[in-house]
Each structure stands twice: as C-alpha cells, then as structure tokens.
Design an enzyme around this catalytic site. Structure first.
Site, PDB file in Angstrom:
ATOM      1  N   PRO A   1       0.900  -1.149  -0.024  1.00 25.20           N
ATOM      2  CA  PRO A   1       0.052   0.051  -0.134  1.00 25.20           C
ATOM      3  C   PRO A   1       0.897   1.326   0.168  1.00 25.20           C
ATOM      4  O   PRO A   1       0.302   2.432  -0.144  1.00 25.20           O
ATOM      5  CB  PRO A   1      -0.949  -0.075   1.138  1.00 25.20           C
ATOM      6  CG  PRO A   1      -0.327  -1.210   2.079  1.00 25.20           C
ATOM      7  CD  PRO A   1       0.664  -2.136   1.113  1.00 25.20           C
TER       8      PRO A   1
ATOM      9  N   GLU B   1       2.912  -7.935   8.472  1.00 24.29           N
ATOM     10  CA  GLU B   1       2.658  -6.446   8.787  1.00 24.29           C
ATOM     11  C   GLU B   1       3.481  -5.736   7.884  1.00 24.29           C
ATOM     12  O   GLU B   1       3.509  -4.358   7.641  1.00 24.29           O
ATOM     13  CB  GLU B   1       3.092  -5.986  10.077  1.00 24.29           C
ATOM     14  CG  GLU B   1       2.501  -6.723  11.271  1.00 24.29           C
ATOM     15  CD  GLU B   1       0.724  -6.678  11.030  1.00 24.29           C
ATOM     16  OE1 GLU B   1       0.309  -7.870  11.141  1.00 24.29           O
ATOM     17  OE2 GLU B   1       0.190  -5.713  10.852  1.00 24.29           O
TER      18      GLU B   1
ATOM     19  N   ARG C   1      -4.535  -8.158 -20.448  1.00 22.74           N
ATOM     20  CA  ARG C   1      -5.566  -7.768 -21.553  1.00 22.74           C
ATOM     21  C   ARG C   1      -5.181  -6.599 -22.378  1.00 22.74           C
ATOM     22  O   ARG C   1      -5.561  -6.483 -23.422  1.00 22.74           O
ATOM     23  CB  ARG C   1      -6.625  -7.513 -20.914  1.00 22.74           C
ATOM     24  CG  ARG C   1      -6.763  -6.428 -19.866  1.00 22.74           C
ATOM     25  CD  ARG C   1      -8.068  -6.168 -19.101  1.00 22.74           C
ATOM     26  NE  ARG C   1      -9.397  -6.137 -19.721  1.00 22.74           N
ATOM     27  CZ  ARG C   1      -9.556  -5.221 -20.492  1.00 22.74           C
ATOM     28  NH1 ARG C   1      -8.851  -4.150 -20.455  1.00 22.74           N
ATOM     29  NH2 ARG C   1     -10.703  -5.037 -21.093  1.00 22.74           N
TER      30      ARG C   1
ATOM     31  N   ASP D   1     -12.054   0.717 -23.715  1.00 27.92           N
ATOM     32  CA  ASP D   1     -12.240   0.486 -22.217  1.00 27.92           C
ATOM     33  C   ASP D   1     -12.356   2.270 -21.600  1.00 27.92           C
ATOM     34  O   ASP D   1     -11.660   3.043 -21.963  1.00 27.92           O
ATOM     35  CB  ASP D   1     -10.934   0.078 -21.476  1.00 27.92           C
ATOM     36  CG  ASP D   1     -11.046  -1.475 -21.817  1.00 27.92           C
ATOM     37  OD1 ASP D   1     -12.150  -1.967 -22.014  1.00 27.92           O
ATOM     38  OD2 ASP D   1     -10.033  -2.221 -21.580  1.00 27.92           O
TER      39      ASP D   1
HETATM   40  N1  ADE Z   1      -0.650  -5.157   0.009  1.00 25.69           N
HETATM   41  C1  ADE Z   1      -1.742  -4.930   0.807  1.00 25.69           C
HETATM   42  N2  ADE Z   1      -2.259  -3.707   0.627  1.00 25.69           N
HETATM   43  C2  ADE Z   1      -1.924  -3.544  -0.852  1.00 25.69           C
HETATM   44  C3  ADE Z   1      -2.527  -2.635  -1.628  1.00 25.69           C
HETATM   45  N3  ADE Z   1      -3.606  -1.835  -1.429  1.00 25.69           N
HETATM   46  N4  ADE Z   1      -1.734  -2.639  -2.900  1.00 25.69           N
HETATM   47  C4  ADE Z   1      -0.883  -3.526  -2.881  1.00 25.69           C
HETATM   48  N5  ADE Z   1      -0.409  -4.415  -2.257  1.00 25.69           N
HETATM   49  C5  ADE Z   1      -0.970  -4.486  -1.199  1.00 25.69           C
END
Ligand code: ADE
Length: 244
Positions: free
Chosen positions: A97, A124, A162, A177
C-alpha cells in the site's frame, strides 16, 4: 525494451500462497493468453527459500509492536534465484500500500515489457532492507490495506495481460475501455430493446455510425465529469503539456 510480437510476457510471482493463483490464471482471458503463447505465469513459494528448520519466513519486529515482518533471507534468495531463471531481468514489483498507485498508464507500460517479477507480502510488512537491497518498484492498487499482496498481484496481472496485443479477440475492445482515452466508458446496451419498461436510446438502434460515435463520446465525457472530474483535469493537463 519492446517485446517482440510473438514473445510471451513472462510473470514470476513470489508468494507464500501460490495455490490461490491457480484457478484465476487458468480461467478466461488469462488462460487464453497463455494458450496463445502471449503470457506465461510462473509461481514461486518464498517459503522454499527459507533456511530455517521450520521454514519460517517472518519474525517479530525489532523495537516491538504487533504483527510479524517478512524476513530478508528468504525474499532475497527467492528473488535472486528467480531472476536467474530467465532473461531479461525485467521489472521487479513489490505489492504494497506504500507504492505508486497502479493505473491504466502503468498497466500499458507493463504490457510492453518482457518480464515482470511480482513480490507479494504478508504479515505487517517487509523488512526495510528488502527495499534497500533489491531493485524493487513499489506498487499499490489503491488506498486500502489488503491482508496480502496476492489479490493486488492478480489485479496487476489481469489489467496488464489484457493489453498485450492479440490477447483480446476484438481489435478495439481494449481501445474503448474506460481510461483508454482518459474517460470512463460510455453506457452499453444489448438485446432486448426494451426490458421492464426501460428502453435502449434510439440513436443506438439507428444504424447511423457517426451519430452513435458522437453520442458515445458525449456520454463518456458527461459520465466522467459527474463521477471522476479529476480524470478530465489530468487529461487537460496532459493535452496542454503536449501542445506546449
Ligand atoms: N498489499 C496490501 N495492501 C495492498 C495494496 N493496497 N496494494 C498493493 N499491495 C497491497
């Protein structure tokens, strides 16, 4: 690093849960891409690269705190072994993230490369030295936290494959798309012409291709303005840049 027309885009997926990918990669468009020789998927279990007698891949964080952290050893060894299995090195992408947000432009870039190595995390997070010591690009699929990178890797593989030329049956299917031209897709209808009192816009039944194209463009623009005005702003900025 343009991919030759007939060469498959190779994915190597480094994960603690290779078994979750099977049906996803076999089914539908991704399976067809593999059958056509346009994509390859290779799964690697990070746990196989642990030297711990219990095959441990995680440990408690230094300094304390909840949860577990992915250890350097298994990830470094797994990446280094997989890297040597084929040429070229390609792009090495850590799903997290904390990364750059994945979007259609990045999917297009990925679809033009020869090889992508995806690293899925659990627990984590990763020991920071994985970021420091390996040539990773960090990619996020959005501002939310998954319990692991596997679902994110699947999204990246799907959106990328794709776009590989020859994967989609209809030549223009990817070109129309949402996001292909910076707009959300226009509304679509199929038979019957009336369903529970709801009718298909007359113009789509008219056979007037120029009028249909104009209607679709107007609908796409209006829908984008209402739902995702930020996309229009980006498009204007890009046009200005290109013009100027
Ligand atoms: N791993 C955990 N959350 C994630 C996300 N939002 N994007 C990519 N990998 C992740």
């Amino acid at each position: 690093m343009a991919r030759e027309e007939q060469r498959a885009l190779r994915f190597d997926i480094l994960t603690l849960f290779p078994e979750v990918f099977g049906p996803f990669l076999d089914a539908t468009m991704l399976g067809i891409a593999r059958e056509k020789g346009l994509a390859e998927y290779h799964l690697h279990n990070i746990r196989d690269y642990s030297r711990d007698k219990h095959h441990k891949v995680d440990d408690r964080p230094y300094g304390g705190g909840p949860g577990m952290v992915m250890r350097c050893g298994p990830v470094f060894r797994c990446y280094e072994a997989v890297r040597e299995m084929a040429e070229p090195a390609g792009r090495f992408v850590m799903l997290t993230p904390q990364g750059r947000t994945f979007d259609q432009a990045l999917a297009r870039e990925f679809s033009r490369s020869d090889r992508i190595i995806l690293l899925c995390g659990r627990y984590e997070g990763f020991d920071e030295r994985i970021r420091e010591g390996l040539p990773v690009e960090e990619v996020s699929i959005g501002d939310f936290v998954l319990s692991g990178g596997e679902a994110a890797a699947m999204a990246v593989v799907d959106a990328t494959v794709r776009l590989v030329p020859g994967v989609l049956g209809h030549r223009d299917a990817a070109a129309s798309d949402s996001f292909a031209d910076g707009l959300l897709e226009h509304p679509q209808y199929t038979r019957p012409p009336e369903f529970r009192g709801m009718t298909v816009p007359q113009v789509l039944l008219s056979g007037n291709h120029a009028a249909i194209a104009r209607w679709r463009r107007a609908q796409a623009t209006e829908r984008t303005r209402r739902r995702r005005a930020d996309l229009l702003n980006t498009q204007t900025a890009t046009t200005e840049k290109n013009d100027g």
